[in-house]
Design an enzyme around this catalytic site. Structure first.
Site, short mmCIF file in Angstrom:
data_model
loop_
_atom_site.label_atom_id
_atom_site.label_comp_id
_atom_site.label_asym_id
_atom_site.label_seq_id
_atom_site.Cartn_x
_atom_site.Cartn_y
_atom_site.Cartn_z
N SER A 34 0.60 -1.19 0.05
CA SER A 34 -0.03 0.15 0.18
C SER A 34 0.87 1.24 -0.09
O SER A 34 0.26 2.27 -0.31
CB SER A 34 -1.10 -0.09 1.13
OG SER A 34 -0.05 0.17 2.41
N LYS A 53 0.87 4.88 6.74
CA LYS A 53 0.16 5.58 5.51
C LYS A 53 0.63 6.96 5.72
O LYS A 53 1.61 7.41 6.53
CB LYS A 53 -1.45 5.93 5.67
CG LYS A 53 -2.02 4.41 5.94
CD LYS A 53 -2.12 3.70 4.51
CE LYS A 53 -2.86 2.30 4.79
NZ LYS A 53 -2.59 1.35 3.53
#
Length: 185
Positions: free
Chosen positions: A44, A87
């Protein structure tokens, strides 16, 4: 050498050993409290971070200031706090975010995202307009937008859930991005 001189040397040696041991223990404690390692699982955050890389996270980064747009953070996943995610901060408290197709707009301005692979946007973003980020909340997204479970799907990250800022890739040694991480707005 007299008995007293030997006792004094032994006492001095013991004192120095205890002092050194205490300093080493204190140093290790400070390091453990302020720095944490984190293992990347998944894709990701590509192309910035890769599956199976190890990074160091500064737990002390946000003691004196808040996370900034562009920071790569590690946090407790809001839906399962026992899991930690990594993230990039896209929007901070007070920002208004819109996502239109594959364009991120913050406070009316298109976000310049040099860190994403613009050739790999096959999976369209869920679009929405004018979502205001609340106090102590952060909107986060993976750099690999087509393969990231992030704030687009499960909402913002509370400030209290942020563990720290990703600062260094240290493993594997042959990693193409080994070293300090650059944070880009």
């Amino acid at each position: 050498m007299s008995q007293i001189a030997r006792l004094m040397r032994t006492h001095l040696w013991l004192h120095q050993m205890l002092e050194t041991t205490a300093l080493v223990c204190l140093s290790l404690l400070i390091i453990r409290v302020t720095v944490q390692d984190f293992y990347i699982r998944g894709h990701s955050m590509e192309p910035t971070l890769h599956d199976q890389e190890s990074i160091l996270v500064s737990r002390a980064s946000y003691l004196f200031h808040q996370p900034a747009r562009g920071d790569i953070i590690v946090f407790h996943y809001p839906l399962h706090p026992q899991d930690d995610y990594i993230k990039r901060v896209i929007a901070i408290p007070g920002d208004t975010i819109s996502i239109l197709q594959q364009t991120v707009i913050i406070n009316g301005n298109k976000l310049n995202e040099k860190y994403i692979d613009k050739n790999d946007l096959s999976n369209p973003f869920p679009s929405f307009r004018s979502r205001k980020i609340g106090a102590n909340q952060y909107f986060v997204m993976g750099d690999n937008r087509g393969s990231s479970s992030d704030s687009r799907l499960w909402g913002t990250v509370p400030r209290a859930d942020i563990i720290g800022k990703a600062i260094i890739v240290y493993w594997p040694l042959e990693a193409d991005n080994l070293g300090l991480l650059t944070h880009t707005q």
